[in-house]
Design a protein around this motif. Structure first.
Motif, PDB file in Angstrom:
ATOM      1  N   LYS A 107       0.807  -1.222  -0.249  1.00  0.00           N
ATOM      2  CA  LYS A 107       0.180  -0.164   0.087  1.00  0.00           C
ATOM      3  C   LYS A 107       0.994   1.198  -0.242  1.00  0.00           C
ATOM      4  N   SER A 108       1.851   1.804   0.588  1.00  0.00           N
ATOM      5  CA  SER A 108       2.598   2.037   1.590  1.00  0.00           C
ATOM      6  C   SER A 108       3.618   2.745  -0.237  1.00  0.00           C
ATOM      7  N   THR A 109       4.141   1.599   0.011  1.00  0.00           N
ATOM      8  CA  THR A 109       4.787   2.000  -2.228  1.00  0.00           C
ATOM      9  C   THR A 109       4.426   2.038  -2.775  1.00  0.00           C
ATOM     10  N   LEU A 110       2.973   0.969  -3.467  1.00  0.00           N
ATOM     11  CA  LEU A 110       2.148   2.402  -4.185  1.00  0.00           C
ATOM     12  C   LEU A 110       1.975   3.264  -3.998  1.00  0.00           C
ATOM     13  N   LEU A 111       1.433   4.199  -2.988  1.00  0.00           N
ATOM     14  CA  LEU A 111       1.248   5.633  -3.314  1.00  0.00           C
ATOM     15  C   LEU A 111       2.287   6.525  -3.286  1.00  0.00           C
ATOM     16  N   SER A 112       3.884   5.999  -3.139  1.00  0.00           N
ATOM     17  CA  SER A 112       5.453   6.462  -3.255  1.00  0.00           C
ATOM     18  C   SER A 112       4.603   6.259  -4.606  1.00  0.00           C
ATOM     19  N   VAL A 113       4.673   5.467  -5.335  1.00  0.00           N
ATOM     20  CA  VAL A 113       5.012   5.949  -6.995  1.00  0.00           C
ATOM     21  C   VAL A 113       3.716   6.728  -7.466  1.00  0.00           C
ATOM     22  N   LEU A 114       3.121   6.423  -7.066  1.00  0.00           N
ATOM     23  CA  LEU A 114       1.577   7.837  -7.681  1.00  0.00           C
ATOM     24  C   LEU A 114       2.182   8.818  -6.368  1.00  0.00           C
ATOM     25  N   ALA A 115       2.805   9.478  -5.879  1.00  0.00           N
ATOM     26  CA  ALA A 115       3.303  10.474  -5.579  1.00  0.00           C
ATOM     27  C   ALA A 115       4.624  10.674  -6.631  1.00  0.00           C
ATOM     28  N   ALA A 116       5.599   9.977  -7.498  1.00  0.00           N
ATOM     29  CA  ALA A 116       6.264  10.120  -7.557  1.00  0.00           C
ATOM     30  C   ALA A 116       7.776  10.089  -7.213  1.00  0.00           C
ATOM     31  N   ASP A 117       7.045   9.574  -5.748  1.00  0.00           N
ATOM     32  CA  ASP A 117       8.728   9.838  -5.162  1.00  0.00           C
ATOM     33  C   ASP A 117       9.007   8.495  -5.409  1.00  0.00           C
ATOM     34  N   LEU A 118       8.890   7.527  -5.763  1.00  0.00           N
ATOM     35  CA  LEU A 118       9.050   6.174  -5.842  1.00  0.00           C
ATOM     36  C   LEU A 118       9.344   5.673  -7.498  1.00  0.00           C
ATOM     37  N   PRO A 119      10.361   5.602  -8.228  1.00  0.00           N
ATOM     38  CA  PRO A 119      10.399   5.045  -9.327  1.00  0.00           C
ATOM     39  C   PRO A 119      10.192   4.022  -9.794  1.00  0.00           C
ATOM     40  N   PRO A 120       9.042   3.497 -10.484  1.00  0.00           N
ATOM     41  CA  PRO A 120       8.448   1.783 -10.602  1.00  0.00           C
ATOM     42  C   PRO A 120       9.705   0.808 -11.082  1.00  0.00           C
ATOM     43  N   ALA A 121      10.133   0.323 -11.578  1.00  0.00           N
ATOM     44  CA  ALA A 121      11.156  -0.739 -12.706  1.00  0.00           C
ATOM     45  C   ALA A 121       9.912  -1.214 -13.595  1.00  0.00           C
ATOM     46  N   ALA A 122       9.129  -1.124 -13.687  1.00  0.00           N
ATOM     47  CA  ALA A 122       8.626  -1.639 -15.379  1.00  0.00           C
ATOM     48  C   ALA A 122       6.629  -0.670 -14.834  1.00  0.00           C
ATOM     49  N   GLY A 123       6.238  -0.561 -15.884  1.00  0.00           N
ATOM     50  CA  GLY A 123       5.059   0.374 -16.211  1.00  0.00           C
ATOM     51  C   GLY A 123       5.057   1.618 -15.934  1.00  0.00           C
ATOM     52  N   ALA A 124       4.217   2.482 -16.189  1.00  0.00           N
ATOM     53  CA  ALA A 124       4.126   3.927 -16.641  1.00  0.00           C
ATOM     54  C   ALA A 124       2.620   4.463 -15.218  1.00  0.00           C
ATOM     55  N   VAL A 125       4.131   5.878 -14.457  1.00  0.00           N
ATOM     56  CA  VAL A 125       3.131   6.453 -13.604  1.00  0.00           C
ATOM     57  C   VAL A 125       2.181   8.312 -14.488  1.00  0.00           C
ATOM     58  N   ARG A 126       1.403   8.419 -14.331  1.00  0.00           N
ATOM     59  CA  ARG A 126       0.864   9.679 -14.371  1.00  0.00           C
ATOM     60  C   ARG A 126       0.515  10.663 -13.513  1.00  0.00           C
ATOM     61  N   ILE A 127       1.026  11.777 -13.370  1.00  0.00           N
ATOM     62  CA  ILE A 127       0.031  12.635 -12.911  1.00  0.00           C
ATOM     63  C   ILE A 127       0.288  14.157 -13.822  1.00  0.00           C
ATOM     64  N   HIS A 128      -1.434  14.421 -12.890  1.00  0.00           N
ATOM     65  CA  HIS A 128      -2.744  15.543 -14.421  1.00  0.00           C
ATOM     66  C   HIS A 128      -1.422  15.201 -16.173  1.00  0.00           C
ATOM     67  N   ASP A 129      -1.876  13.954 -16.323  1.00  0.00           N
ATOM     68  CA  ASP A 129      -2.039  12.971 -17.812  1.00  0.00           C
ATOM     69  C   ASP A 129      -0.568  13.857 -18.420  1.00  0.00           C
ATOM     70  N   ARG A 130       0.185  13.476 -17.518  1.00  0.00           N
ATOM     71  CA  ARG A 130       2.010  14.024 -17.736  1.00  0.00           C
ATOM     72  C   ARG A 130       2.581  12.987 -17.012  1.00  0.00           C
TER      73      ARG A 130
END
Length: 278
Positions: free
Chosen positions: A64-87
């Motif tokens: 849970k906390s890891t996913l939150l950090s990824v969504l916040a752009a505080d932790l880069p994922p090893a694979a996949g994409a994260v977008r904030i405000h469509d960017r």
């Protein structure tokens, strides 16, 4: 030759335009995270929408906390994409991100004797171009909402754990970002202030913000979240409105603990209870 002031003005980050209800303000798609030898998240996808409280729930170690950090752009994922405000999250600068999302970690520690008001005022740091009266109003409103105004002059270090948690939340609220990410904001709080925090989450969503909150209390998640993502062993086991996905069979399996889900006898709201031997 341009003056330094003109250069600073030109590069000042611009706040985002107001979002429409339902707009996706953060998104993880096919995200995987590995920390050391441990696979923490595997192929996780989740969307965070304006006007919505999304609760991340699941047992300890579910991610849970890891996913939150990824969504916040505080932790880069090893694979996949994260977008904030469509960017893509990595394309935002730190000042731009600070105007778009505010993050409350599980715990807040400070090395210097800041007062409560000074800590809350830190939330205004991204707003370099704001008028002083805007800063004052944001700080006062956040402190009142979290009920910390009475000890504004006290040192942060002298507060109880629950008081510190509320001050840290006030800092996040003062930031006035349209995307709030809160990691276990109710963990150190008494019953009254647990309810207060989740009401504030609902109020921010009603005002058009998107709120992601990590919770262990399934009752709070059922009562206040518009949508819940249930994590199990680094994957999303279910995602949807709590009244639809909170079932005794799912929760019993995810938590490895017998659970029953019942309607409240007066309101019909979802109640989640562990099955206990008498």
């Amino acid at each position: 030759m341009r003056s330094l002031g003109m250069i600073r003005l030109r590069h000042r980050p611009v706040p985002p335009a107001p979002a429409a209800p339902g707009d996706v303000l953060a998104e993880a798609e096919g995200v995987s995270v590995r920390l050391g030898d441990h696979q923490v998240l595997t192929d996780v996808g989740v969307r965070v929408r304006a006007g919505e409280v999304l609760a991340l729930v699941g047992p300890n170690g579910a991610g849970k906390s890891t996913l939150l950090s990824v969504l916040a752009a505080d932790l880069p994922p090893a694979a996949g994409a994260v977008r904030i405000h469509d960017r893509e999250a990595a394309e935002w600068s730190a000042p731009e991100l600070a105007l778009r999302r505010a993050v409350l970690p599980q715990s807040t520690t400070l090395s210097f004797p800041f007062t409560v008001e000074e800590v809350v005022r830190m939330g205004r740091a991204p707003w370099t171009g704001a008028r002083p009266e805007e800063d004052e109003a944001a700080v006062a409103e956040a402190m009142a909402a979290t009920e910390v105004t009475a000890f504004a002059a006290r040192p942060f270090s002298a507060l109880s754990g629950g008081e510190r948690a509320r001050v840290a939340l006030a800092r996040v609220l003062a930031q006035r970002a349209p995307l709030l990410m809160l990691d276990e904001p109710t963990a150190a709080l008494d019953l009254r202030h647990q309810e207060l925090v989740l009401r504030l989450c609902r109020e921010r969503a009603r005002a058009g913000d998107a709120v992601v909150v990590v919770l262990h209390d399934l009752g709070l998640a059922a009562a206040y979240a518009h949508r819940v993502a249930v994590l199990r062993a680094g994957r999303v086991a279910a995602d949807g409105p709590p009244e639809e996905i909170f079932t005794g069979s799912l929760l019993s399996e995810v938590y490895d603990q017998p659970v029953e889900v019942l309607p409240h006898p007066r309101t019909g709201a979802v109640l989640v209870l562990p099955v206990r031997e008498r």
